[in-house]
Structures are given as structure tokens and as C-alpha cells.
Motif scaffolding. Structure first.
Motif, PDB file in Angstrom:
ATOM      1  N   CYS A 197       4.168   3.018  -5.196  1.00 47.15           N
ATOM      2  CA  CYS A 197       3.740   3.686  -3.952  1.00 47.15           C
ATOM      3  C   CYS A 197       4.734   4.746  -3.508  1.00 47.15           C
ATOM      4  O   CYS A 197       4.330   5.780  -2.953  1.00 47.15           O
ATOM      5  N   ASN A 198       6.011   4.510  -3.730  1.00 46.44           N
ATOM      6  CA  ASN A 198       7.011   5.521  -3.364  1.00 46.44           C
ATOM      7  C   ASN A 198       6.800   6.818  -4.136  1.00 46.44           C
ATOM      8  O   ASN A 198       6.932   7.920  -3.581  1.00 46.44           O
ATOM      9  N   ASP A 251       3.612   8.513  -2.647  1.00 47.26           N
ATOM     10  CA  ASP A 251       3.774   9.074  -1.309  1.00 47.26           C
ATOM     11  C   ASP A 251       4.686  10.289  -1.302  1.00 47.26           C
ATOM     12  O   ASP A 251       4.473  11.237  -0.535  1.00 47.26           O
ATOM     13  N   ASN A 261       3.312  13.913  -0.034  1.00 51.23           N
ATOM     14  CA  ASN A 261       4.033  14.665   0.994  1.00 51.23           C
ATOM     15  C   ASN A 261       4.384  16.064   0.497  1.00 51.23           C
ATOM     16  O   ASN A 261       4.229  17.064   1.212  1.00 51.23           O
ATOM     17  N   ALA A 290      -3.991  11.651   1.060  1.00 50.81           N
ATOM     18  CA  ALA A 290      -2.947  11.705   2.091  1.00 50.81           C
ATOM     19  C   ALA A 290      -3.381  10.931   3.323  1.00 50.81           C
ATOM     20  O   ALA A 290      -2.604  10.160   3.908  1.00 50.81           O
ATOM     21  N   ALA A 338      -3.146   7.241   2.666  1.00 52.49           N
ATOM     22  CA  ALA A 338      -1.761   6.763   2.694  1.00 52.49           C
ATOM     23  C   ALA A 338      -1.293   6.490   4.115  1.00 52.49           C
ATOM     24  O   ALA A 338      -0.561   5.525   4.370  1.00 52.49           O
ATOM     25  N   THR A 339      -1.733   7.323   5.069  1.00 54.03           N
ATOM     26  CA  THR A 339      -1.299   7.126   6.457  1.00 54.03           C
ATOM     27  C   THR A 339      -1.876   5.847   7.055  1.00 54.03           C
ATOM     28  O   THR A 339      -1.340   5.323   8.041  1.00 54.03           O
ATOM     29  N   SER A 344      -2.433   3.070   5.087  1.00 57.82           N
ATOM     30  CA  SER A 344      -2.212   2.001   4.110  1.00 57.82           C
ATOM     31  C   SER A 344      -1.236   0.932   4.583  1.00 57.82           C
ATOM     32  O   SER A 344      -1.214  -0.168   4.035  1.00 57.82           O
ATOM     33  N   ILE A 397       3.930   2.942   4.286  1.00 57.42           N
ATOM     34  CA  ILE A 397       4.938   3.979   4.459  1.00 57.42           C
ATOM     35  C   ILE A 397       5.503   3.944   5.865  1.00 57.42           C
ATOM     36  O   ILE A 397       4.881   3.448   6.805  1.00 57.42           O
ATOM     37  N   THR A 447       7.268   9.314   7.822  1.00 52.20           N
ATOM     38  CA  THR A 447       6.437   9.918   6.789  1.00 52.20           C
ATOM     39  C   THR A 447       4.983  10.002   7.232  1.00 52.20           C
ATOM     40  O   THR A 447       4.287  10.985   6.943  1.00 52.20           O
ATOM     41  N   LEU A 482       2.896  13.441   7.352  1.00 51.73           N
ATOM     42  CA  LEU A 482       1.638  13.627   6.632  1.00 51.73           C
ATOM     43  C   LEU A 482       0.496  13.981   7.587  1.00 51.73           C
ATOM     44  O   LEU A 482      -0.314  14.868   7.309  1.00 51.73           O
TER      45      LEU A 482
END
Length: 537
Positions: free
Chosen positions: A353-354, A357, A361, A386, A389-390, A392, A395, A399, A403
Motif C-alpha cells: 500500500c505504501n 499511495d 500522490n 486516488a 485510497a482516501t 481506505s 493512509i 496524505t 490527495l
């Protein structure tokens, strides 16, 4: 499970359409009756829901999306007004955007969502019969707000839900022994009567049967009986048990472990790099993943081995293993049940995941490069990932805020102000709940959102946000700082729009003096503020 044919024979004749997938053609197994029933429903009525029926409500992998794809190409000529395939799980504003772009329809995005929809339906009503496909309709959203107000637009919905009883429904059942055998024999090998036992073992689930077929095509020394023994020999393990519990309402409880075992066997026999690519796909949004993003995620591997290294891994996943599939751009997408299994067995989730992400970004920050002419086209497929991810939970808040801000700016610059507002509000809300009051980041989000609200004509709300932002900057910096002057200038523009001329003039004069002191008379900031003062009369 859906895939792209090398030489699809069907074509959509309408000039305006959005259809990301090609049909299976001869690879489509024994759903002709459902196709005819679906067409009868859409011709006689205008709405139809394709849902899956099994022993457990919500069965995945049954072929809902594939039936919709085949319907589009089988009856495309009946819809000269356009065919619009919509990723419904991305939300109603995205549907408006996808239809308006495909139909080349200029929409006033400053208006409320309902008003924009009215314009969309009015346009399609003038174009003749059209088809709207709402694929993977969300589990919790009401359907009515999505439906056209014009009878010339027919609607086909694919969903796992069973609560849409007021609409005509086409239930899809598991495959019979005959249908399952036909699917298994659609590959490079032909099998005898022993396929019946494999179909029974996998409960007639098309997705699992397709994975089994492709596995047998790769391991040619393996018989159907051998594969059944291999499935049985896997036995119990923590990953399979966990997956079975997680998807107990998605798959038949009688066959869920055998189905998961086929997922595991297919995954284990993939190459190491293909496995790593599939892990990344599994942690992204359930929509096709652009290759550009994958190249960025695997920049080190691609840089060392070349573009073909990634291309070969994707071909293995999509063509050889059938663990994923391509869209029309040859961007990959795993089936949600396969993705769920891979997420469950991935050990280094944080590392995967890192990487994702960081790449997301980096891609979204391309919106800041005014010279990047390809940014809008490229980011169209990055945006849903994106946004995903926000939401999920994986993060950190900083971040997420970053995003969301880039998502806001992307939609703002595209003129999609309602979407921009939604992202801007989320960025501000996240800032306010995770940061100390009067933190500069909150003031930045207030200013950003205010500029979107100004474009929407929501001037009072914009003014209030800009006053708060200015107050924060005045506490953070000494009088005469350029950051204060920028906020004074922004607030003055909104005050001018509201007719509060004297306060606007006072703020612009203060800003102008600051820019003169800091940068001189020829600086762009100074010139812009002087022009704004002159415009006040």
C-alpha cells in the motif's frame, strides 16, 4: 468474469458511446435465453435489473457483468442514441461526467446535481433510443435518483442486491453440468465426462471454472481428476478459513473453500512478479488500473527490465491465468472475488500500500504542472484510485488531505465544480478533525474550497471561509507579509462579486502596498492587484 477478444466481431454503431469492454463472442456460454428475456424487458418496459441468485444472496462471479456486455453488443443497433456504460459504484456525479463526455454534451457544472441530470436526460431524449448500463450498482444507494426521466433511455443494472423488487429482474443461476463442461472446453484442451465432478466441486461458479480451465491449459500434464485431487489435498489453512468467513454471504457455503482453493492454486502458480502486480491491483479501486500508474509503482523493476517485463506479467494475469482482465485500453482489472482473496493472503500489506499511495500522490500532483498537456487524459483513470485510497483507512491524515486537495484541483480545472466542492469539503473536514485550530493547513483548505464555491456562485459561504482563512494568516505572520496579502486579494474578489465594494477596495489597497514593498511595481502580483483595484471603478 469478462475479457477482451483479439478480434471482436461486434461493433457499436452510435457516434456517442462509452463502452470499456469487448464481448466474448463464441466464448460466451449458454446465456442466450437470458439475453432474449433481457431484451424483451427493455423493449416492453425500459428498466431491468440483472441480479445473481444462488443458495446465498449476493453470489459473486456468476456473470452479471458479462451478460450486460453481451447484451450491449448483441442489440447495439437498437440504440442509435448512444450506449453509456457507467461505473455506478463511483457515484452519481461520475455518471453525469461519463455521459456528458461520451455524448459531447456541454453541462453547466455549477448547477445542482438534479439540474445537471435534467439537462443530460433532455439531451438524450432528443437523440433517440439510448441504453444506460449501471454496472455494479452500490449496495446501499437508492436507484430512483439514477433513472432517466425520459422513456427513450433504457436502463440495465447489474447488482448483487435483491431488494429492487419493483423492477423487472433477470436472475442468474449457477452453471449446470452441461454449461460448466462447455465453459471448461472453451480453452485449448478438450476434456471428457470427468468434468462433471469438477463442475460439482466448484458449485458451477463461472469464475472458478474459468480459472480452473486456464490452469489446466497451462499445466497440460494435469488431468481434471488430478486437479480435483489437488483441490482436496490443499486442506485447511488460515488464509482459506479467513477468506471463507469474510465472503460467507458472497459464495455458496457448500463450495466456498473449494472455490478459494482454485483461487489459491492459480495464484501460487503465477510468476513472482505477476503475483506482486496482482497484489497491487487488489489494493486499488475496483476499476481498471492505468498502466502508467503501474509503471510508476514498479518503476525500479521496469527501469531494470524494461516495459515488456510489466507487459508480460499483465498478459500472464489476464490471458494465461485469467486472474484479471483487460479493458479496451488494455488496462487490467481483477475480479473483486479474486482481489478479495489476494488481499487476504498478502503478508506485506503495508509495503504494498505504501508503494501504491506514493505513486498515486505523485501522479495527482501532476495537476500542478501547467505545461503537462496530457494530465487530464492520464488522470481520468487515476482519479477513482486516488479517491478510493482516501477512503481506505490505510493512509495518514496528511496524505489524505493532500490527495483530496489534488482531486479537488483536478475537477476544478476540468470545470466539474460539484465534484471539486465535494473533495474540497472532505479535505477541509479532515483538516479540522485532525489538526489543531488555527493550523495553517486548515486555512489553506478554507481558501481552496472558497475559490470553488465562488465558481459555483455560493458567494456568502466563500466569503465566510476566506474571512476565517485571513484571520488565521494574520495570527501566523507579521503585518505586511505576502501570504496575508494573497488572502486579502482573494477575499476582495468575492466581496466585489457580492457588491461590498468599499471593503474590497480597502483589502486590495493593503495587498497592493505589501506587493509593492516586497516585489516592486513590475511583479505580476502587483500588476494583478492594481488591475483589480481599477476594475472597482
Amino acid at each position: 468474469m469478462f475479457e477482451v477478444l483479439k478480434n471482436p466481431g461486434s461493433k457499436i454503431q452510435s457516434d456517442h458511446y462509452r463502452m470499456p469492454y469487448h464481448p466474448l463472442g463464441n466464448g460466451f456460454v449458454d446465456r442466450e435465453n437470458e439475453l432474449r428475456r433481457l431484451h424483451d424487458i427493455l423493449v416492453k418496459g425500459k428498466n431491468a435489473v440483472v441480479e445473481d441468485v444462488g443458495m446465498v444472496i449476493g453470489t459473486g462471479g456468476i456473470g452479471k457483468t458479462q451478460l450486460a456486455i453481451e447484451y450491449v453488443y448483441s442489440y447495439a443497433s437498437d440504440y442509435p442514441g448512444g450506449i453509456f456504460w457507467i461505473d455506478a459504484e463511483l457515484g452519481l456525479p461520475v455518471m453525469i461526467s461519463q455521459i456528458s463526455e461520451a455524448a459531447e454534451l456541454p453541462i453547466d457544472t455549477t448547477r445542482e446535481t438534479g439540474d445537471q441530470l435534467h439537462d443530460v436526460w433532455a439531451h438524450l431524449n432528443r437523440c433517440g433510443p439510448a441504453l444506460l448500463v449501471l454496472d455494479n450498482f452500490p449496495d446501499d444507494d437508492p436507484l430512483d435518483p439514477w433513472l432517466p426521466t425520459t422513456p427513450v433511455v433504457h436502463v440495465l443494472v447489474t447488482t448483487r442486491r435483491r431488494d429492487l423488487a419493483s423492477y423487472s429482474r433477470i436472475p442468474l443461476d449457477f452453471m449446470t453440468l452441461k454449461e460448466g463442461t462447455e465453459l471448461l472446453n472453451k480453452g485449448e484442451r478438450r476434456f471428457g465426462e470427468d468434468t462433471d465432478e469438477l463442475v460439482k466441486t466448484l458449485g458451477g461458479l463461472p469464475l472458478a471454472l474459468k480459472l480452473a480451465r486456464n490452469h489446466l491449459n497451462v499445466r497440460r500434464e494435469l488431468t481434471v481428476a488430478d486437479l480435483i485431487k489437488e483441490i482436496a489435498a490443499k486442506g485447511e489453512n488460515a488464509a482459506l478459513e479467513s477468506y471463507a468467513k469474510l465472503y460467507t454471504n458472497e459464495l455458496s457455503s457448500e463450495h466456498i473453500k473449494e472455490i478459494a482453493t482454485v483461487f489459491q492454486i492459480s495464484y501460487e502458480h503465477a510468476s513472482d512478479f505477476a503475483k506482486r502486480v496482482l497484489q497491487v491491483l487488489a489494493f486499488l479501486a475496483p476499476v481498471p488500473v492505468p498502466r502508467r500508474l503501474l509503471k510508476k509503482i514498479f518503476a525500479k523493476e521496469v527501469g531494470k527490465n524494461g516495459d515488456d517485463y510489466l507487459a508480460d506479467a499483465l498478459d500472464e494475469l489476464c490471458n494465461t491465468r485469467a486472474l484479471a482482465e483487460y479493458d479496451q485500453d488494455k488496462d487490467p482489472l481483477p475480479h473483486r472475488l479474486v482481489a478479495g482473496f489476494v488481499r487476504e493472503i498478502t503478508k506485506d500489506k503495508k509495503q504494498v500500500c505504501n508503494r501504491i499511495d506514493a505513486a498515486l500522490n505523485d501522479e495527482m500532483h501532476r495537476i500542478e504542472d501547467e505545461g503537462d498537456t496530457a494530465v487530464y487524459r492520464d488522470l481520468e483513470k487515476v482519479e477513482p484510485h486516488a479517491a478510493f485510497a482516501t477512503e481506505s483507512g490505510r493512509i495518514d491524515a496528511e496524505t489524505i488531505i493532500d490527495l483530496l486537495t489534488m482531486l479537488m484541483r483536478y475537477n476544478q480545472q476540468k470545470g466539474l465544480y460539484r465534484l471539486a466542492k465535494a473533495y474540497g469539503q472532505k479535505a477541509l473536514s479532515t483538516s479540522e478533525t485532525t489538526l489543531e485550530p488555527d493550523h495553517p493547513s486548515i486555512a489553506i483548505r478554507q481558501s481552496n474550497l472558497a475559490m470553488v464555491l465562488r465558481s459555483l456562485g455560493e458567494l456568502n459561504e466563500a466569503r465566510d471561509l476566506l474571512r476565517k482563512a485571513l484571520a488565521t494568516w494574520e495570527k501566523a505572520f507579521e503585518p505586511g507579509h505576502s501570504s496575508i496579502a494573497i488572502r486579502q486579494s482573494n477575499l476582495a474578489l468575492v466581496l466585489k462579486d457580492l457588491g461590498e465594494i468599499e471593503e474590497a477596495r480597502d483589502l486590495l489597497r493593503k495587498a497592493c502596498q505589501t506587493f509593492l514593498n516586497k516585489f516592486g511595481d513590475d511583479h505580476p502580483y502587483t500588476k494583478i492587484v492594481k488591475r483589480n483595484i481599477d476594475s472597482l471603478g
